[in-house]
Motif scaffolding. Structure first.
Motif, short mmCIF file in Angstrom:
data_model
loop_
_atom_site.label_atom_id
_atom_site.label_comp_id
_atom_site.label_asym_id
_atom_site.label_seq_id
_atom_site.Cartn_x
_atom_site.Cartn_y
_atom_site.Cartn_z
N VAL A 62 -3.17 -0.59 10.39
CA VAL A 62 -1.74 -0.85 9.61
C VAL A 62 -1.99 -0.14 8.44
O VAL A 62 -1.12 0.65 8.01
CB VAL A 62 -1.14 -2.23 9.59
CG1 VAL A 62 -0.08 -2.38 8.43
CG2 VAL A 62 -1.20 -2.92 10.95
N THR A 63 -2.91 -0.52 7.69
CA THR A 63 -3.34 0.00 6.30
C THR A 63 -3.80 1.42 6.49
O THR A 63 -4.86 1.65 7.23
CB THR A 63 -3.95 -1.00 5.32
OG1 THR A 63 -3.45 -2.21 5.32
CG2 THR A 63 -4.24 -0.38 3.90
N LYS A 64 -3.13 2.29 5.89
CA LYS A 64 -3.78 3.79 6.07
C LYS A 64 -4.26 4.32 4.85
O LYS A 64 -5.10 5.42 5.00
CB LYS A 64 -2.40 4.89 6.58
CG LYS A 64 -1.90 4.41 7.67
CD LYS A 64 -2.47 4.82 9.24
CE LYS A 64 -1.68 4.62 10.29
NZ LYS A 64 -1.93 3.45 10.86
N LYS A 119 -7.20 -8.24 5.59
CA LYS A 119 -7.42 -7.74 4.40
C LYS A 119 -6.13 -7.82 3.48
O LYS A 119 -6.11 -8.20 2.42
CB LYS A 119 -8.06 -6.35 4.41
CG LYS A 119 -9.46 -6.25 5.07
CD LYS A 119 -9.66 -4.85 5.18
CE LYS A 119 -8.87 -3.91 6.11
NZ LYS A 119 -9.03 -4.37 7.55
N SER A 120 -5.11 -7.09 4.04
CA SER A 120 -3.78 -6.78 3.17
C SER A 120 -3.22 -8.27 2.98
O SER A 120 -2.75 -8.58 1.87
CB SER A 120 -2.94 -6.19 3.99
OG SER A 120 -3.63 -4.53 4.11
N THR A 121 -3.38 -9.01 3.87
CA THR A 121 -2.57 -10.54 3.90
C THR A 121 -3.26 -11.20 2.91
O THR A 121 -2.68 -11.92 1.96
CB THR A 121 -2.97 -11.35 5.28
OG1 THR A 121 -2.25 -10.50 6.15
CG2 THR A 121 -2.27 -12.90 5.16
N LEU A 138 -8.54 -3.87 -4.61
CA LEU A 138 -8.40 -2.62 -3.97
C LEU A 138 -8.14 -2.95 -2.51
O LEU A 138 -9.30 -3.32 -1.80
CB LEU A 138 -9.35 -1.58 -4.27
CG LEU A 138 -9.27 -0.40 -3.57
CD1 LEU A 138 -8.12 0.37 -4.10
CD2 LEU A 138 -10.49 0.38 -3.98
N ASP A 139 -7.03 -2.41 -1.83
CA ASP A 139 -6.96 -2.88 -0.13
C ASP A 139 -7.28 -1.41 0.43
O ASP A 139 -7.05 -0.37 -0.10
CB ASP A 139 -5.39 -3.05 -0.11
CG ASP A 139 -5.30 -3.58 1.44
OD1 ASP A 139 -6.40 -3.81 2.32
OD2 ASP A 139 -4.08 -3.50 1.85
N THR A 140 -8.07 -1.64 1.38
CA THR A 140 -8.42 -0.32 2.37
C THR A 140 -8.09 -0.54 3.72
O THR A 140 -7.93 -1.46 4.14
CB THR A 140 -9.89 -0.41 1.93
OG1 THR A 140 -10.71 -1.39 2.74
CG2 THR A 140 -10.36 -0.19 0.60
N ALA A 190 1.20 -5.05 0.02
CA ALA A 190 0.53 -4.73 1.07
C ALA A 190 1.39 -4.77 2.36
O ALA A 190 1.86 -6.02 2.55
CB ALA A 190 -1.09 -4.86 1.05
N LYS A 191 1.58 -3.66 3.27
CA LYS A 191 1.95 -3.86 4.56
C LYS A 191 1.18 -4.56 5.22
O LYS A 191 0.04 -4.20 5.24
CB LYS A 191 2.54 -2.50 4.87
CG LYS A 191 3.14 -2.69 6.14
CD LYS A 191 3.43 -1.21 6.54
CE LYS A 191 4.25 -1.14 8.11
NZ LYS A 191 4.14 0.36 8.76
N THR A 192 1.69 -5.56 6.08
CA THR A 192 0.68 -6.27 7.17
C THR A 192 1.40 -6.30 8.53
O THR A 192 2.80 -6.23 8.66
CB THR A 192 0.53 -7.66 6.86
OG1 THR A 192 1.70 -8.46 6.57
CG2 THR A 192 -0.18 -7.82 5.23
MG LIG Z 1 -4.15 -3.76 6.09
#
Ligand SMILES: [Mg+2]
Ligand SMILES: Nc1nc2c(ncn2[C@@H]2O[C@H](COP(=O)(O)OP(=O)(O)OP(=O)(O)O)[C@@H](O)[C@H]2O)c(=O)[nH]1
Length: 289
Positions: A155-157, A134-136, A171-173, A147-149
């Motif tokens: 990884v995503t909090k 997702k973040s990538t 929106l990243d989740t 976004a951190k990947t």
């Molecule tokens: Mg993520």
């Protein structure tokens, strides 16, 4: 074999927060893993989508068996479901996603034009299981590394909005699983492909599952990678695991070898593979046969 399950509090919270934000977005990007398109589909997400415009995105398609990915896409399209397969890290990703998103939202975008809005905006929420990319995907869509990947699940909090110059707000989740897998095969597939925290499952159980699958569907790559003979492949899988452990120079540390086999598979060193087979899921077609 111990049950595999991972549903910590932050996932329950994440699904609630996604639900609360749904009214703010035009479209849902539901990410599933192309190697397990159905087993990585969170039933909870299906439930909350309801009538929202929705694009199903099969990620990591560069690691999946291309002929089976095509079958899955045909299957979804036949159900009237917008679905595409991508490598989230590809240069073409913006075009890959924006085309279908614009088709799905054609009416809304036309209304924006008629109202004299010069810049068209699309607001999307990206949801899916842990580690699906997702973040990538969002970083590549906005062309920035916000976004951190990382190649581990969880990884995503927190939720985070990412904005691009060309009118995308995304929106990243956090990755979410669900409280109880319908059957343990799902847990094993999720663990094998890297969606479950390593500490939560027995690596030898999951590696044995993977070995059995590869013996059945992709025996040649196994033989080549671990220098096995045809007779080796006829061994019971625990014996085969011991044989591979020796070949890898790991003595009898089959836990370590199990981790290596899983890592090899995830990194594409065992070739492109797909664990979810259409014939195991398409009950309607099977019922008519
Ligand atoms: Mg993520
Ligand atoms: N080969 C391949 N790797 C990918 C793809 N998409 C993401 N990855 C890799 O998968 C790993 C996980 O990516 P993330 O973007 O952190 O995944 P996430 O869904 O945000 O994960 P959580 O935040 O833990 O839920 C990273 O190592 C990415 O480089 C893809 O399409 N193909």
């Amino acid at each position: 074999m111990a049950n595999i399950q991972w549903y910590p509090g932050h996932m329950a919270k994440a699904i609630r927060e996604i639900q609360e934000k749904l009214h703010l977005v035009d479209i849902i990007f539901e990410l599933v893993d192309a190697r397990i398109p159905e087993s990585s589909r969170n039933p909870k997400v299906k439930e909350i989508i309801q009538q929202k415009p929705h694009l199903l995105i099969l990620t990591k398609s560069d690691l999946a068996d291309p002929s089976i990915t095509k079958q899955w896409l045909d299957y979804y399209h036949a159900q009237g479901q917008y679905a595409i397969a991508v490598d989230s890290r590809a240069r073409t990703i913006e075009r890959d996603i924006q085309g279908p998103a614009q088709t799905i939202l054609a009416q809304r975008l036309q209304n924006q034009t008629e109202r004299g809005l010069k810049k068209q905006t699309i607001r999307a929420v990206c949801v899916g299981i842990p580690n699906v990319g997702k973040s990538t995907l969002l970083n590549h869509l906005v062309n920035k590394k916000i976004a951190k990947t990382a190649d581990r699940p969880g990884v995503t909090k927190n939720q985070q909005w990412l904005k691009s110059k060309n009118g995308l707000a995304l929106l990243d989740t956090p990755g979410i699983l669900w409280p109880k897998f319908e059957d343990q095969l799902i847990g094993q597939k999720l663990a094998f492909t890297g969606a479950i925290k390593e500490k939560l499952f027995a690596s030898d159980d999951v590696a044995l599952f993977g070995l059995a699958f590869f013996i059945q569907h992709y025996p040649e790559v196994l033989k080549e990678r671990y220098r096995l003979t045809k007779t080796d492949l006829e061994l019971a899988t625990p014996d085969l695991l011991l044989k591979i452990t020796k070949f890898l120079g790991m003595g009898d540390d089959y836990d370590r070898a199990s981790n290596r086999i899983m890592l090899d598979a995830r990194k594409g060193k065992l070739g492109r593979f797909t664990l979810d087979r259409i014939e195991d899921f398409d009950h309607e077609t099977n019922d008519h046969n």
